[in-house]
Design an enzyme around this catalytic site. Structure first.
Site, PDB file in Angstrom:
ATOM      1  N   ARG A   1     -16.915  -8.929   4.865  1.00  0.00           N
ATOM      2  CA  ARG A   1     -17.192  -8.757   3.534  1.00  0.00           C
ATOM      3  C   ARG A   1     -18.573  -9.925   3.723  1.00  0.00           C
ATOM      4  O   ARG A   1     -19.195  -9.179   2.412  1.00  0.00           O
ATOM      5  CB  ARG A   1     -16.620 -10.152   2.710  1.00  0.00           C
TER       6      ARG A   1
ATOM      7  N   LYS B   1       7.957  -0.623  -2.849  1.00  0.00           N
ATOM      8  CA  LYS B   1       8.414  -0.535  -4.363  1.00  0.00           C
ATOM      9  C   LYS B   1       7.973   0.349  -5.589  1.00  0.00           C
ATOM     10  O   LYS B   1       6.322   0.574  -5.753  1.00  0.00           O
ATOM     11  CB  LYS B   1       8.765  -1.974  -5.181  1.00  0.00           C
TER      12      LYS B   1
ATOM     13  N   GLY C   1      -3.461  -2.643  -2.986  1.00  0.00           N
ATOM     14  CA  GLY C   1      -2.613  -3.365  -1.673  1.00  0.00           C
ATOM     15  C   GLY C   1      -2.985  -3.196  -0.568  1.00  0.00           C
ATOM     16  O   GLY C   1      -3.941  -3.397   0.049  1.00  0.00           O
TER      17      GLY C   1
ATOM     18  N   GLY D   1      -6.583  -5.793  -5.253  1.00  0.00           N
ATOM     19  CA  GLY D   1      -6.026  -5.817  -6.910  1.00  0.00           C
ATOM     20  C   GLY D   1      -6.599  -5.560  -6.999  1.00  0.00           C
ATOM     21  O   GLY D   1      -6.707  -4.624  -8.100  1.00  0.00           O
TER      22      GLY D   1
HETATM   23  P1  AMP Z   1       2.872  -2.235  -0.729  1.00  0.00           P
HETATM   24  O1  AMP Z   1       1.474  -3.475  -0.283  1.00  0.00           O
HETATM   25  O2  AMP Z   1       3.556  -1.691  -2.254  1.00  0.00           O
HETATM   26  O3  AMP Z   1       1.693  -0.938  -0.396  1.00  0.00           O
HETATM   27  O4  AMP Z   1       3.597  -2.250   0.471  1.00  0.00           O
HETATM   28  C1  AMP Z   1       3.539  -2.432   1.823  1.00  0.00           C
HETATM   29  C2  AMP Z   1       4.896  -2.448   2.378  1.00  0.00           C
HETATM   30  O5  AMP Z   1       5.821  -1.284   2.229  1.00  0.00           O
HETATM   31  C3  AMP Z   1       4.448  -2.752   4.032  1.00  0.00           C
HETATM   32  O6  AMP Z   1       5.284  -3.898   3.886  1.00  0.00           O
HETATM   33  C4  AMP Z   1       5.246  -1.676   4.630  1.00  0.00           C
HETATM   34  O7  AMP Z   1       6.869  -2.257   5.570  1.00  0.00           O
HETATM   35  C5  AMP Z   1       6.233  -1.086   2.928  1.00  0.00           C
HETATM   36  N1  AMP Z   1       7.301  -0.443   3.235  1.00  0.00           N
HETATM   37  C6  AMP Z   1       6.994   0.971   3.172  1.00  0.00           C
HETATM   38  N2  AMP Z   1       7.753   1.447   3.679  1.00  0.00           N
HETATM   39  C7  AMP Z   1       9.241   0.973   3.675  1.00  0.00           C
HETATM   40  C8  AMP Z   1      10.865   1.080   3.579  1.00  0.00           C
HETATM   41  N3  AMP Z   1      11.466   2.397   4.172  1.00  0.00           N
HETATM   42  N4  AMP Z   1      11.259   0.082   3.625  1.00  0.00           N
HETATM   43  C9  AMP Z   1      11.158  -0.841   3.644  1.00  0.00           C
HETATM   44  N5  AMP Z   1       9.563  -1.029   3.464  1.00  0.00           N
HETATM   45  C10 AMP Z   1       8.681  -0.721   3.530  1.00  0.00           C
END
Ligand code: AMP
Length: 395
Positions: A35, A197, A353, A376
């Protein structure tokens, strides 16, 4: 969009909001200087054009003035990176800061103490912002990571500079990269959305459906879509209250002519563990007791084809649980495809993210056209929001 080039910094004091929220070890050594290095082009530009620089930042989440969150800990590192001595004011407002700013000569740099030692910073207090503003002649915002916050130093301060405010090099680059994907993009445009999610990505999905030709949906989100379409997802992660939403997204995509690509096979495991037993199965036929934790080989072959034909690629979120080696292969393969497309002339942007963590971990940073510095903030831009820190400069 005003940038550094619009100003003559000769004999001017630039007050710059930087993001020096860097990690420190137990001896207060900076363990990742990214940074600080990211702010260097802006600082160098102003110094080499006869100006002086007042740097302001937050560090961590202090409760009042706490020594462990003092920016004095990063003084030496900042000095080394900038190649000039850096002065320090032990309070970002008040007599000491006023005096130090007043005495600053062209070519000199002053770092102010942690803005968040004052609650007024996050509260967006106008009087506090005015005090900060009184230190400089020109306000430069170069902190993308906090541009989605209407804090005193990121947003409120801008009103005291009428026309004397602009984006720093880093922030300008962030905006330009996003515009290259969402506004002036070369087709075909592909967005890869992974992560855990649907609920955390839904606004992004809705906003970019109008801007992309292909959307690859992977990671944990996969299973909400598959379940909604009647597949058996075993014990895979799923948001049961989002099934209708998933179908609605598929319907909207069809209406808008966006091709959606969802994994057709997955690496399923009998436990959420790196050492679990695994098998590759059809994504619609995951046995009970098993959960899909990474994209399978057929899915990857499909994604590869789409990516290699794309001219603009946005990547947000991993294709699997990349933190565990056993389930990191899909994410690594995806990184390889995007790197290959980029080497072939496509524009690729990674951001929002956790995606940047995966990109860094697997060494893809240099192979992407641009890797965003703000998690974010980038996510909110992808959602179509106008960030307060950006709006304040455009005003
Ligand atoms: P995000 O912060 O929404 O980008 O999510 C990232 C997280 O999603 C990571 O920590 C991954 O381990 C998780 N992730 C990715 N694929 C899967 C899956 N099939 N089941 C559970 N968690 C997952």
């Amino acid at each position: 969009m005003k940038t550094l080039n619009n100003f003559d910094f000769n004999n001017k004091k630039a007050i710059i909001r930087v993001d020096f929220n860097v990690p420190l070890d137990e001896n207060f050594n900076v363990t990742d200087t990214t940074r600080i290095e990211a702010a260097k082009p802006t600082i160098d530009y102003i110094l080499s054009n006869g100006g002086s620089v007042i740097l302001m930042s937050h560090l961590g989440r202090p409760k009042g003035a706490q020594d462990k969150y003092s920016l004095k800990h990063i003084l030496n590192t900042t000095s080394e990176i900038l190649g000039v001595p850096v002065q320090f004011a032990s309070n970002c407002v008040g007599a000491e800061a006023q005096e130090a700013a007043k005495n600053l000569k062209p070519g000199q740099v002053l770092l102010l103490e942690n803005l968040r030692f004052h609650d007024e910073e996050e509260a967006g207090d106008v009087a506090f912002a005015k005090e900060l503003a009184s230190l400089g002649d020109i306000y430069v915002n170069d902190a993308f990571g906090t541009a989605h916050r209407a804090h005193a130093s990121t947003t409120i301060i801008a009103q005291f500079f009428a026309d004397n405010k602009c984006f720093g090099t880093l922030l300008a680059k962030e905006i330009e990269s996003l515009n290259k994907v969402l506004k002036n993009s070369e087709k075909p445009v592909t967005a890869v959305l992974g992560g855990s999610k649907v609920s955390s990505k839904i606004t992004v999905i809705e906003n970019i459906l109008d801007k992309v030709d292909h959307m690859i949906i992977g990671g944990g989100m996969t299973f909400t879509f598959i379940k909604a379409q009647g597949g058996n997802i075993g014990d895979s992660i799923c948001e049961l209250d989002k099934l209708d939403l998933a179908l609605e997204i598929l319907r909207l995509a069809k209406e808008k002519g966006v091709q959606i690509h969802i994994p057709v096979d997955v690496v399923a495991a009998n436990d959420f563990s790196n050492t679990a037993d695994t098998q590759v199965v059809d994504v619609r036929e995951i046995p009970d007791g098993w959960q899909g934790l990474d994209a399978g080989p057929k899915s990857l072959a499909n994604f590869e084809k789409v990516i290699l034909e794309s001219k603009t690629i946005l990547w947000n979120g991993p294709l699997g649980v990349f933190e565990m080696e056993t389930f990191s292969k899909g994410t690594i393969a995806l990184g390889d495809y995007i790197a290959a497309a980029t080497a072939n002339g496509a524009f690729s942007l990674v951001g929002g993210g956790d995606s940047v963590a995966a990109v860094k971990q697997f060494g893809f940073e240099e192979k992407m056209s641009y890797v965003s510095t703000g998690g974010g903030a980038m996510l909110e831009m992808l959602e179509g929001k106008i960030l307060p820190g950006i709006a304040a400069i455009l005003d």
